[in-house]
Design a protein around this motif. Structure first.
Motif, PDB file in Angstrom:
ATOM      1  N   MET A  59       0.826  -1.205   0.000  1.00  0.00           N
ATOM      2  CA  MET A  59       0.000   0.000   0.000  1.00  0.00           C
ATOM      3  C   MET A  59       0.861   1.256   0.000  1.00  0.00           C
ATOM      4  N   GLU A  60       1.960   1.215   0.747  1.00  0.00           N
ATOM      5  CA  GLU A  60       2.865   2.368   0.755  1.00  0.00           C
ATOM      6  C   GLU A  60       3.452   2.613  -0.623  1.00  0.00           C
ATOM      7  N   TRP A  61       3.886   1.530  -1.291  1.00  0.00           N
ATOM      8  CA  TRP A  61       4.426   1.680  -2.641  1.00  0.00           C
ATOM      9  C   TRP A  61       3.361   2.189  -3.600  1.00  0.00           C
ATOM     10  N   TRP A  62       2.147   1.693  -3.475  1.00  0.00           N
ATOM     11  CA  TRP A  62       1.074   2.078  -4.398  1.00  0.00           C
ATOM     12  C   TRP A  62       0.765   3.571  -4.269  1.00  0.00           C
ATOM     13  N   TYR A  63       0.544   4.040  -3.048  1.00  0.00           N
ATOM     14  CA  TYR A  63       0.181   5.448  -2.870  1.00  0.00           C
ATOM     15  C   TYR A  63       1.370   6.368  -3.103  1.00  0.00           C
ATOM     16  N   GLN A  64       2.576   5.915  -2.743  1.00  0.00           N
ATOM     17  CA  GLN A  64       3.746   6.748  -2.991  1.00  0.00           C
ATOM     18  C   GLN A  64       4.001   6.903  -4.482  1.00  0.00           C
ATOM     19  N   SER A  65       3.862   5.843  -5.257  1.00  0.00           N
ATOM     20  CA  SER A  65       4.053   5.934  -6.696  1.00  0.00           C
ATOM     21  C   SER A  65       3.009   6.845  -7.323  1.00  0.00           C
ATOM     22  N   ALA A  66       1.756   6.721  -6.879  1.00  0.00           N
ATOM     23  CA  ALA A  66       0.705   7.580  -7.432  1.00  0.00           C
ATOM     24  C   ALA A  66       0.951   9.041  -7.078  1.00  0.00           C
ATOM     25  N   GLU A  67       1.382   9.297  -5.832  1.00  0.00           N
ATOM     26  CA  GLU A  67       1.643  10.675  -5.426  1.00  0.00           C
ATOM     27  C   GLU A  67       2.829  11.263  -6.176  1.00  0.00           C
ATOM     28  N   GLU A  68       3.860  10.448  -6.400  1.00  0.00           N
ATOM     29  CA  GLU A  68       5.010  10.949  -7.140  1.00  0.00           C
ATOM     30  C   GLU A  68       4.652  11.262  -8.580  1.00  0.00           C
ATOM     31  N   ARG A  69       3.795  10.436  -9.168  1.00  0.00           N
ATOM     32  CA  ARG A  69       3.396  10.708 -10.551  1.00  0.00           C
ATOM     33  C   ARG A  69       2.584  11.992 -10.659  1.00  0.00           C
ATOM     34  N   VAL A  70       1.849  12.329  -9.606  1.00  0.00           N
ATOM     35  CA  VAL A  70       0.994  13.515  -9.671  1.00  0.00           C
ATOM     36  C   VAL A  70       1.761  14.774  -9.292  1.00  0.00           C
ATOM     37  N   THR A  71       2.567  14.698  -8.210  1.00  0.00           N
ATOM     38  CA  THR A  71       3.193  15.897  -7.663  1.00  0.00           C
ATOM     39  C   THR A  71       4.613  16.129  -8.134  1.00  0.00           C
ATOM     40  N   ALA A  72       5.289  15.103  -8.660  1.00  0.00           N
ATOM     41  CA  ALA A  72       6.694  15.291  -9.034  1.00  0.00           C
ATOM     42  C   ALA A  72       6.787  16.227 -10.230  1.00  0.00           C
ATOM     43  N   PRO A  73       7.609  17.275 -10.143  1.00  0.00           N
ATOM     44  CA  PRO A  73       7.761  18.180 -11.290  1.00  0.00           C
ATOM     45  C   PRO A  73       8.551  17.506 -12.410  1.00  0.00           C
ATOM     46  N   THR A  74       8.184  17.840 -13.617  1.00  0.00           N
ATOM     47  CA  THR A  74       8.893  17.317 -14.780  1.00  0.00           C
ATOM     48  C   THR A  74      10.165  18.136 -14.991  1.00  0.00           C
ATOM     49  N   VAL A  75      11.298  17.483 -14.893  1.00  0.00           N
ATOM     50  CA  VAL A  75      12.585  18.164 -15.012  1.00  0.00           C
ATOM     51  C   VAL A  75      13.128  17.914 -16.408  1.00  0.00           C
ATOM     52  N   TYR A  76      13.330  18.988 -17.138  1.00  0.00           N
ATOM     53  CA  TYR A  76      13.893  18.897 -18.471  1.00  0.00           C
ATOM     54  C   TYR A  76      15.299  19.484 -18.455  1.00  0.00           C
ATOM     55  N   PRO A  77      16.184  18.973 -19.288  1.00  0.00           N
ATOM     56  CA  PRO A  77      17.536  19.566 -19.349  1.00  0.00           C
ATOM     57  C   PRO A  77      17.486  20.969 -19.922  1.00  0.00           C
ATOM     58  N   ALA A  78      18.469  21.753 -19.560  1.00  0.00           N
ATOM     59  CA  ALA A  78      18.529  23.130 -20.053  1.00  0.00           C
ATOM     60  C   ALA A  78      18.709  23.131 -21.566  1.00  0.00           C
ATOM     61  N   PRO A  79      17.925  23.931 -22.302  1.00  0.00           N
ATOM     62  CA  PRO A  79      18.065  23.950 -23.764  1.00  0.00           C
ATOM     63  C   PRO A  79      19.395  24.552 -24.164  1.00  0.00           C
ATOM     64  N   PRO A  80      19.969  24.096 -25.252  1.00  0.00           N
ATOM     65  CA  PRO A  80      21.249  24.679 -25.699  1.00  0.00           C
ATOM     66  C   PRO A  80      21.050  26.102 -26.180  1.00  0.00           C
ATOM     67  N   PRO A  81      22.069  26.930 -26.081  1.00  0.00           N
ATOM     68  CA  PRO A  81      21.931  28.320 -26.551  1.00  0.00           C
ATOM     69  C   PRO A  81      21.802  28.356 -28.068  1.00  0.00           C
ATOM     70  N   PRO A  82      21.062  29.326 -28.593  1.00  0.00           N
ATOM     71  CA  PRO A  82      20.922  29.433 -30.057  1.00  0.00           C
ATOM     72  C   PRO A  82      22.245  29.857 -30.684  1.00  0.00           C
ATOM     73  N   PRO A  83      22.449  29.519 -31.941  1.00  0.00           N
ATOM     74  CA  PRO A  83      23.705  29.929 -32.607  1.00  0.00           C
ATOM     75  C   PRO A  83      23.788  31.448 -32.731  1.00  0.00           C
ATOM     76  N   ALA A  84      25.004  31.943 -32.615  1.00  0.00           N
ATOM     77  CA  ALA A  84      25.216  33.397 -32.708  1.00  0.00           C
ATOM     78  C   ALA A  84      24.964  33.877 -34.131  1.00  0.00           C
ATOM     79  N   PRO A  85      24.312  35.039 -34.306  1.00  0.00           N
ATOM     80  CA  PRO A  85      24.091  35.575 -35.662  1.00  0.00           C
ATOM     81  C   PRO A  85      25.430  35.886 -36.347  1.00  0.00           C
TER      82      PRO A  85
END
Length: 295
Positions: free
Chosen positions: A199-225
């Motif tokens: 039960m702990e695993w079930w509710y913890q997994s569900a809570e993590e899926r709902v509340t965990a923020p989606t972390v994306y890697p930093a986008p690369p800088p655009p090429p210089a003009p």
């Protein structure tokens, strides 16, 4: 049901030394390892954050600490600083050694379990070998003897009942209920722990899926003009303003191209031509951003 045997004799009881060592290996060392793992993971996150986003004000902090060390301090303050220095060194040492300690512990556990499966050793963990204990399965005769001993002990308890017949009947029912509860306590406890962890695993997994923020890697800088062929050339020294060809003062950035000039130079040029002088990309005066250095 298992029987713990010693190296010296076939069967022996657990001594106080065995209990203390068991407490150390089952509670003390796992607790220390969890603390070291948390410290290592925290330090790793800080290192990754610094590598991705830069050190920030770390240089300024180092400079402040350098000047702070030059100030005269009292003996108590110096002792406290020495304690903090020793603690930081110990912490850094543990962080550096934790991967090796973890790898050694996992390697030893794997080696012992493999040797135990191959019947090359009587110990399936290093802790059992240090304590001089190995686990063996109880035979059927031993299980029957243990059951008969328990039954005889309970019968003696029933024979010791005294008092009126009604009171004896009530005591007999209470003892039988207690003995039945004890017989099924181990199975019930294992089932309860399994159910609780599930039960702990079930509710913890569900809570993590709902509340965990989606972390994306930093986008690369655009090429210089790229600089336009008809635009003004860039000086070799990056500290020189391309317009006035002097050392840049009061720097300002053209937001559409990313190049930096002196603020008066680029403001006058953008007001007159509405473009970047290097890339010839359209740029209005309101697209000029002044830059300020941290003090």
């Amino acid at each position: 049901m298992g029987q713990l045997d010693s190296q010296s004799t076939l069967k022996t009881s657990i001594t106080r030394r065995h209990r203390y060592l068991s407490l150390l290996f089952l509670v003390g060392l796992p607790y220390l390892k969890s603390k070291a793992q948390g410290l290592y993971e925290s330090q790793s996150r800080n290192i990754n954050h610094a590598a991705m986003w830069g050190r920030g004000d770390a240089d300024q902090l180092d400079e402040d600490s350098l000047y702070a060390e030059r100030d005269p301090v009292s003996s108590s303050q110096s002792n406290e600083d020495a304690f903090h220095t020793f603690r930081d060194k110990l912490k850094n040492f543990l962080i550096r050694m934790y991967p090796w300690i973890h790898a050694t512990q996992e390697g030893l556990s794997f080696a012992y379990q493999l040797l135990y499966l191959l019947d090359a050793t009587h110990f399936y963990t290093p802790a059992l070998q240090i304590m001089g204990l190995h686990v063996c399965r109880a035979s059927g005769q031993e299980l029957m003897d243990a059951s008969s001993q328990i039954a005889e002990r309970r019968n003696r308890e029933f024979e010791r009942l005294r008092g009126p017949r009604l009171a004896q009947a009530f005591q007999r029912v209470a003892l039988k209920t207690l003995y039945n509860a004890l017989d099924f306590a181990q199975t019930g406890l294992i089932a309860s722990v399994f159910l609780f962890k599930m039960m702990e695993w079930w509710y913890q997994s569900a809570e993590e899926r709902v509340t965990a923020p989606t972390v994306y890697p930093a986008p690369p800088p655009p090429p210089a003009p790229k600089a336009a062929e008809k635009g003004i050339p860039l000086p070799k020294d990056r500290r020189i303003c391309p317009l006035c060809l002097k050392k840049r003062t009061n720097p300002a950035l053209v937001a559409s191209s990313g190049y930096v000039f002196c603020y008066p130079c680029i403001f006058s040029y953008a007001t007159q031509y509405n473009r970047c002088p290097i890339t010839l990309i359209p740029a209005a005066p309101n697209q000029i951003r002044r830059l300020f250095y941290d003090s």
